[in-house]
Design a protein around this motif. Structure first.
Motif, PDB file in Angstrom:
ATOM      1  N   LEU A  14       0.832  -1.199   0.000  1.00 49.41           N
ATOM      2  CA  LEU A  14       0.000   0.000   0.000  1.00 49.41           C
ATOM      3  C   LEU A  14       0.872   1.256   0.000  1.00 49.41           C
ATOM      4  O   LEU A  14       0.595   2.213  -0.734  1.00 49.41           O
ATOM      5  CB  LEU A  14      -0.938  -0.004   1.204  1.00 49.41           C
ATOM      6  CG  LEU A  14      -1.920   1.151   1.298  1.00 49.41           C
ATOM      7  CD1 LEU A  14      -2.873   1.141   0.114  1.00 49.41           C
ATOM      8  CD2 LEU A  14      -2.676   1.096   2.607  1.00 49.41           C
ATOM      9  N   LEU A  15       1.925   1.255   0.783  1.00 44.80           N
ATOM     10  CA  LEU A  15       2.851   2.390   0.823  1.00 44.80           C
ATOM     11  C   LEU A  15       3.548   2.566  -0.521  1.00 44.80           C
ATOM     12  O   LEU A  15       3.687   3.691  -1.018  1.00 44.80           O
ATOM     13  CB  LEU A  15       3.873   2.189   1.944  1.00 44.80           C
ATOM     14  CG  LEU A  15       4.886   3.301   2.137  1.00 44.80           C
ATOM     15  CD1 LEU A  15       4.197   4.596   2.549  1.00 44.80           C
ATOM     16  CD2 LEU A  15       5.916   2.890   3.159  1.00 44.80           C
ATOM     17  N   ALA A  16       3.978   1.468  -1.135  1.00 42.28           N
ATOM     18  CA  ALA A  16       4.622   1.543  -2.446  1.00 42.28           C
ATOM     19  C   ALA A  16       3.656   2.093  -3.491  1.00 42.28           C
ATOM     20  O   ALA A  16       4.037   2.900  -4.345  1.00 42.28           O
ATOM     21  CB  ALA A  16       5.126   0.168  -2.859  1.00 42.28           C
ATOM     22  N   LEU A  17       2.399   1.680  -3.425  1.00 42.40           N
ATOM     23  CA  LEU A  17       1.386   2.180  -4.351  1.00 42.40           C
ATOM     24  C   LEU A  17       1.148   3.681  -4.158  1.00 42.40           C
ATOM     25  O   LEU A  17       1.012   4.425  -5.138  1.00 42.40           O
ATOM     26  CB  LEU A  17       0.083   1.411  -4.170  1.00 42.40           C
ATOM     27  CG  LEU A  17      -1.039   1.740  -5.135  1.00 42.40           C
ATOM     28  CD1 LEU A  17      -0.642   1.360  -6.553  1.00 42.40           C
ATOM     29  CD2 LEU A  17      -2.319   1.028  -4.732  1.00 42.40           C
ATOM     30  N   SER A  22       1.825   9.150  -6.173  1.00 44.12           N
ATOM     31  CA  SER A  22       2.196  10.551  -5.983  1.00 44.12           C
ATOM     32  C   SER A  22       3.215  10.992  -7.028  1.00 44.12           C
ATOM     33  O   SER A  22       3.178  12.128  -7.506  1.00 44.12           O
ATOM     34  CB  SER A  22       2.731  10.783  -4.573  1.00 44.12           C
ATOM     35  OG  SER A  22       3.948  10.097  -4.385  1.00 44.12           O
ATOM     36  N   LEU A  23       4.139  10.097  -7.414  1.00 44.72           N
ATOM     37  CA  LEU A  23       5.097  10.441  -8.466  1.00 44.72           C
ATOM     38  C   LEU A  23       4.402  10.645  -9.811  1.00 44.72           C
ATOM     39  O   LEU A  23       4.714  11.580 -10.551  1.00 44.72           O
ATOM     40  CB  LEU A  23       6.161   9.361  -8.584  1.00 44.72           C
ATOM     41  CG  LEU A  23       7.162   9.283  -7.439  1.00 44.72           C
ATOM     42  CD1 LEU A  23       8.068   8.072  -7.607  1.00 44.72           C
ATOM     43  CD2 LEU A  23       7.983  10.544  -7.356  1.00 44.72           C
ATOM     44  N   LEU A  25       1.251  11.501 -10.280  1.00 46.65           N
ATOM     45  CA  LEU A  25       0.443  12.718 -10.181  1.00 46.65           C
ATOM     46  C   LEU A  25       1.307  13.963 -10.316  1.00 46.65           C
ATOM     47  O   LEU A  25       0.934  14.923 -10.990  1.00 46.65           O
ATOM     48  CB  LEU A  25      -0.329  12.738  -8.858  1.00 46.65           C
ATOM     49  CG  LEU A  25      -1.250  13.926  -8.641  1.00 46.65           C
ATOM     50  CD1 LEU A  25      -2.376  13.921  -9.672  1.00 46.65           C
ATOM     51  CD2 LEU A  25      -1.827  13.897  -7.233  1.00 46.65           C
ATOM     52  N   THR A  26       2.470  13.957  -9.703  1.00 45.18           N
ATOM     53  CA  THR A  26       3.388  15.090  -9.810  1.00 45.18           C
ATOM     54  C   THR A  26       3.852  15.280 -11.252  1.00 45.18           C
ATOM     55  O   THR A  26       3.888  16.404 -11.759  1.00 45.18           O
ATOM     56  CB  THR A  26       4.605  14.877  -8.894  1.00 45.18           C
ATOM     57  OG1 THR A  26       4.152  14.689  -7.558  1.00 45.18           O
ATOM     58  CG2 THR A  26       5.547  16.053  -8.943  1.00 45.18           C
ATOM     59  N   LYS A  27       4.204  14.184 -11.928  1.00 45.32           N
ATOM     60  CA  LYS A  27       4.637  14.279 -13.320  1.00 45.32           C
ATOM     61  C   LYS A  27       3.511  14.799 -14.210  1.00 45.32           C
ATOM     62  O   LYS A  27       3.735  15.648 -15.080  1.00 45.32           O
ATOM     63  CB  LYS A  27       5.091  12.904 -13.796  1.00 45.32           C
ATOM     64  CG  LYS A  27       5.704  12.898 -15.162  1.00 45.32           C
ATOM     65  CD  LYS A  27       6.215  11.522 -15.521  1.00 45.32           C
ATOM     66  CE  LYS A  27       6.837  11.530 -16.898  1.00 45.32           C
ATOM     67  NZ  LYS A  27       7.351  10.217 -17.267  1.00 45.32           N
ATOM     68  N   TYR A  28       2.300  14.330 -13.990  1.00 43.30           N
ATOM     69  CA  TYR A  28       1.152  14.786 -14.765  1.00 43.30           C
ATOM     70  C   TYR A  28       0.916  16.287 -14.545  1.00 43.30           C
ATOM     71  O   TYR A  28       0.691  17.031 -15.498  1.00 43.30           O
ATOM     72  CB  TYR A  28      -0.092  13.990 -14.364  1.00 43.30           C
ATOM     73  CG  TYR A  28      -1.367  14.509 -14.971  1.00 43.30           C
ATOM     74  CD1 TYR A  28      -1.669  14.282 -16.311  1.00 43.30           C
ATOM     75  CD2 TYR A  28      -2.267  15.240 -14.205  1.00 43.30           C
ATOM     76  CE1 TYR A  28      -2.832  14.759 -16.873  1.00 43.30           C
ATOM     77  CE2 TYR A  28      -3.440  15.723 -14.756  1.00 43.30           C
ATOM     78  CZ  TYR A  28      -3.721  15.484 -16.081  1.00 43.30           C
ATOM     79  OH  TYR A  28      -4.867  15.970 -16.629  1.00 43.30           O
ATOM     80  N   ALA A  29       0.987  16.719 -13.290  1.00 46.87           N
ATOM     81  CA  ALA A  29       0.750  18.133 -12.984  1.00 46.87           C
ATOM     82  C   ALA A  29       1.830  19.014 -13.598  1.00 46.87           C
ATOM     83  O   ALA A  29       1.535  20.089 -14.129  1.00 46.87           O
ATOM     84  CB  ALA A  29       0.688  18.333 -11.475  1.00 46.87           C
ATOM     85  N   GLN A  30       3.085  18.579 -13.545  1.00 45.31           N
ATOM     86  CA  GLN A  30       4.158  19.371 -14.135  1.00 45.31           C
ATOM     87  C   GLN A  30       4.005  19.479 -15.644  1.00 45.31           C
ATOM     88  O   GLN A  30       4.198  20.552 -16.220  1.00 45.31           O
ATOM     89  CB  GLN A  30       5.511  18.763 -13.796  1.00 45.31           C
ATOM     90  CG  GLN A  30       5.940  19.001 -12.376  1.00 45.31           C
ATOM     91  CD  GLN A  30       7.273  18.344 -12.069  1.00 45.31           C
ATOM     92  OE1 GLN A  30       7.738  17.469 -12.789  1.00 45.31           O
ATOM     93  NE2 GLN A  30       7.884  18.770 -10.982  1.00 45.31           N
TER      94      GLN A  30
END
Length: 103
Positions: A14-17, A22-23, A25-30
């Motif tokens: 779950l933590l790995a997911l 989050s990575l 989502l960050t790439k998409y937002a950038q």
């Protein structure tokens, strides 16, 4: 002890997911922010070339001009400047000459 391994087996994936999500989502937002403001910018990075550790050449386009910059750890130096249309015409002429030499 079995309870500990059961929680670990459940929470570690779950933590790995969450980290992976989050990575992404960050790439998409950038990417979304970069493409929305790119049309409004007056400067654009055309090409870069790494010469060595901490040294590179960069070609930027600014207001219809292409500017060649040399960058290092000490700063930036403008090396050359040309009109965009003139630079593209020169590139096309150089390609025609090199293909004629091969023939």
């Amino acid at each position: 002890m079995a309870w500990y391994f059961a929680k670990l087996a459940l929470l570690l994936p779950l933590l790995a997911l969450l980290i992976w999500g989050s990575l992404k989502l960050t790439k998409y937002a950038q990417n979304r922010l970069a493409t929305s403001t790119r049309s409004q910018r007056s400067i654009q990075l055309v090409e870069t070339c790494m010469l060595g550790p901490g040294m590179r050449l960069a070609v930027i386009e600014f207001r219809g001009r292409e500017i060649l910059l040399g960058t290092s750890r000490q700063g930036l130096v403008r090396l050359a400047e040309a009109d965009v249309e003139e630079a593209r015409a020169t590139d096309e002429n150089a390609r025609e000459v090199s293909t004629e030499e091969r023939i």
